[in-house]
Design an enzyme around this catalytic site. Structure first.
Site, PDB file in Angstrom:
ATOM      1  N   SER A 553       5.385 -19.522  40.340  1.00 36.44           N
ATOM      2  CA  SER A 553       5.780 -18.115  40.445  1.00 36.44           C
ATOM      3  C   SER A 553       7.025 -17.856  39.624  1.00 36.44           C
ATOM      4  O   SER A 553       7.839 -18.766  39.400  1.00 36.44           O
ATOM      5  CB  SER A 553       6.052 -17.755  41.912  1.00 36.44           C
ATOM      6  OG  SER A 553       6.625 -16.466  42.026  1.00 36.44           O
ATOM      7  N   TYR A 566       9.771 -18.784  50.447  1.00 36.45           N
ATOM      8  CA  TYR A 566       8.724 -18.738  49.423  1.00 36.45           C
ATOM      9  C   TYR A 566       9.269 -19.213  48.079  1.00 36.45           C
ATOM     10  O   TYR A 566       8.666 -20.054  47.402  1.00 36.45           O
ATOM     11  CB  TYR A 566       8.196 -17.314  49.314  1.00 36.45           C
ATOM     12  CG  TYR A 566       7.193 -17.096  48.201  1.00 36.45           C
ATOM     13  CD1 TYR A 566       5.858 -17.432  48.362  1.00 36.45           C
ATOM     14  CD2 TYR A 566       7.583 -16.540  46.978  1.00 36.45           C
ATOM     15  CE1 TYR A 566       4.923 -17.231  47.349  1.00 36.45           C
ATOM     16  CE2 TYR A 566       6.669 -16.335  45.953  1.00 36.45           C
ATOM     17  CZ  TYR A 566       5.342 -16.677  46.143  1.00 36.45           C
ATOM     18  OH  TYR A 566       4.432 -16.475  45.134  1.00 36.45           O
TER      19      TYR A 566
END
Length: 676
Positions: A553, A566
């Site tokens: 990500s 996350y």
């Protein structure tokens, strides 16, 4: 009913029953007349299954259409058996209209035989009689004067002339047994032709059943009895990557595993090494199975290390023997040797492993070897199995016409013969990636903890020759081992891992619980580690290199608000890419990552509540979150799952073969996330 419809119905009826013919084996024809649009006069035509078609699924587009007068006129210019290959090109001048499918090598047989309808089939029972040492006498005993014997001759124009002459000389005959090959039957109507074909097949079956001796393959050899299903599947998954790597020495192959009762019984019996060495006989068989299989000569319970060492030795011997076979039989003008690896590997107690350029080819090769086992059993039960000679097999295998057929095959797609395992494949980026990899030629294993979602995506991709679904929670070592073992049993190994499974709980630091932290790290950091570790074992065993791709990500390098668990898990994944690229490069395994951002539409993570949380953080409406992300990028474009899938293909499709340890941003341009 039209002639074509009647022919197709007969083809489908015959092709639906494997006792009648093997997949893509044999052909059928019908003769009739149509008005020639040029002259306005009736013209006699023949419709016949074209090259490469399958009787059971044949359509009108798969038929070749030829003018009967021109086809039969070729007998006047036939130059003889030494030059009969030239007649294949002459068939192009006999086609009617656009001609339909490419005519097969058996076209002359159908056209020259004086019957309105002709079937040429490869039933196991018929080939058993055709390959028996006293096949001619058996044909007389079983069929009397209703079926004639034709000595072995390579398919072609001369064989067509031979059968036509035999029919003319035997007015009561309904067909022939083709030595070493199969059967041909005929009739005045389509129904009569079908019934004549079935009469030959069923009479052969009945004779073998009533006159065949028990245990034609000899007694069971102690130590070669079938292992339990659990034991043999475990052993098959342990051996398959090694076997696939060996079978891919010349070019990458996909595998198929069979542990049917037919196979397990054959490899348990005393005579199977002798019979396997004789090879298959029917041209349709050995073109797919090669002249003979590789046979492991150790008992079922031998230690795995000893089995692996022996398989490597046997593979080296097989390649040397195949090269010697080529050298013994090649003549000036023979095509170059196509490859010396086995297509079939037999392992007592475990089963059969078959290989091909794709899953369907590998599966069909295995099916054909089962046909060959049935043929050997039948022939040995009433006589002795006597296949055609090595020289004749070589003439078929390295036939210029077969070489031309291979050259007509479409160019393989970029990921052909590669096996991909996609975690989180039931939705979002994972599903899009599975679709793209399958479209580029890969076999795909769709792994997801939601079994229905995984099955839905796999079914969308095609049959089990293209994709299979496995249920796997990436936080479970047992699930990962089982999921990758299922991939191995389905396709032979694994070459391409996409670590995509993920989730996000968007919370600020003070609201993030230990459970929130552990869950996200378990799924993404720990899960990717588990998948990569198990996949690396398989890839190293194969010796074929491989690709591991992490869907990380932008958050791995960009400090965003209210997302610590996350983002930290994604940073862990990103560093795994660097670490594993350094560690696995010596095995030819490339490890790369992709950093997406703002993938809202189609995303399982966003649909699961994260989208609403991020929208609240940024103060925008949830349905406009994708637009919001797009507007903060340099390109002002929304990122979709398909864009991430495209990056996976870019990394694995062949153009970046020397790239490892790379992270590719797929974020439409987020300057703060530029890699430094």
């Amino acid at each position: 009913m039209s002639v074509v419809d009647d022919l197709l119905n007969r083809c489908h009826e015959l092709g639906a029953d494997p006792r009648n013919t093997n997949y893509a084996g044999g052909n059928a024809s019908a003769k009739g007349s149509q008005i020639d649009p040029v002259t306005g006069e009736p013209v006699d035509l023949m419709w016949v299954k074209g090259s490469g078609g399958d009787l059971g699924t044949l359509t009108a587009a798969g038929l070749a259409v030829l003018r009967l007068d021109r086809l039969r006129a070729l007998t006047g210019v036939y130059p003889g058996p030494e030059r009969e290959d030239e007649m294949v090109g002459a068939l192009d001048f006999c086609t009617h209209g656009k001609g339909g499918a490419a005519p097969s090598i058996d076209t002359a047989m159908h056209g020259l035989v004086d019957a309105a309808h002709v079937d040429h089939l490869h039933p196991d029972s018929g080939i058993a009689i055709a390959t028996a040492a006293d096949g001619e006498e058996l044909t007389r005993v079983i069929f009397g004067d209703r079926v004639a014997w034709v000595p072995w001759r390579r398919p072609g124009f001369q064989l067509g002339m031979d059968i036509a002459a035999i029919k003319a000389a035997n007015p009561h005959a309904i067909g022939v047994i083709l030595g070493g090959h199969g059967i041909t039957a005929w009739g005045d109507t389509s129904a009569e032709c079908r019934e004549n074909s079935l009469e030959i097949i069923r009479l052969a079956e009945t004779h073998l059943a009533s006159h065949g001796r028990p245990e034609p393959f000899g007694p069971v050899v102690p130590g070669c009895e079938p292992l339990s299903p659990e034991q043999r599947h475990a052993r098959a998954s342990a051996l398959f990557p090694l076997l696939r790597g060996l079978a891919s020495t010349d070019r990458p192959q996909v595998g198929h595993y069979t542990d049917s009762d037919v196979v397990l019984d054959f490899v348990s019996r005393a005579e199977h090494p002798r019979l396997a060495a004789l090879g298959t006989s029917c041209p349709d068989h050995f073109l797919r199975t090669k002249v003979s299989p590789l046979v492991l000569d150790l008992p079922a319970g031998a230690p795995l290390d000893a089995v692996a060492d022996r398989l490597r030795e046997l593979h080296a011997h097989y390649r040397a023997d195949y090269a010697a076979y080529y050298d013994r039989n090649a003549v000036e003008g023979s095509p170059a040797m196509r490859g010396a690896d086995p297509a079939i590997v037999l392992v007592p107690g475990v089963g059969m492993f078959s290989f091909g350029a794709d899953k369907q080819t590998a599966r069909v090769a295995g099916e054909f070897y089962v046909n060959a086992i049935n043929v050997m059993r039948g022939a040995e039960s009433v006589s002795a199995y006597a296949p055609i000679s090595e020289a004749e097999k070589f003439r078929i295998e390295y036939w210029s016409l077969e070489e031309a057929k291979l050259r007509r095959r479409p160019k393989p797609r970029p990921l052909a013969a590669r096996i991909a395992f996609v975690t989180g494949g039931g939705s979002g980026i994972g599903a899009a990636t599975a679709r793209r990899l399958a479209a580029e030629g890969a076999c795909v294993v769709v792994a997801d903890r939601d079994p229905d979602a995984a099955r839905k995506v796999a079914a969308e991709l095609g049959s089990s020759d293209v994709a299979v679904a496995v249920t796997a929670d990436v936080t479970s070592e047992d699930d990962i081992r089982a999921g990758l073992a299922a991939a191995v049993l389905a396709f032979g190994g694994v070459d391409l891992i996409v670590n995509n499974a993920g989730l996000s709980l968007s919370k600020p630091l003070l609201e993030t619980t230990v459970a929130d932290w552990d869950l996200q790290h378990d799924v993404m950091a720990r899960g990717s580690f588990l998948v990569s570790r198990e996949a690396a074992r398989i890839m190293i065993g194969q010796g074929m290199g491989g690709d591991i791709v992490y869907i990380s990500s932008k958050n791995a390098v960009f400090a965003g608000p209210s997302n610590i668990a996350y983002s930290a898990a994604k940073a862990d994944q990103a560093h795994q890419v660097r670490l594993l690229a350094a560690e696995l490069g010596g095995h030819g395994i490339r490890v790369n990552g992709i950093n997406p951002d703002g993938v809202v539409r189609g995303s399982g993570i966003f649909a699961g509540g994260w989208g609403a949380n991020r929208a609240a953080v940024y103060g925008v409406e949830e349905e406009k979150l994708g637009e919001f992300y797009a507007q903060r990028t340099l390109l002002k474009r929304e990122v979709l799952p398909e864009h991430v899938a495209g990056a996976v293909f870019a990394l694995t499709g062949g153009d970046l073969s020397h790239t490892t340890g790379l992270h590719i941003p797929v974020d439409a341009g987020v300057a703060a996330a530029f890699l430094r």
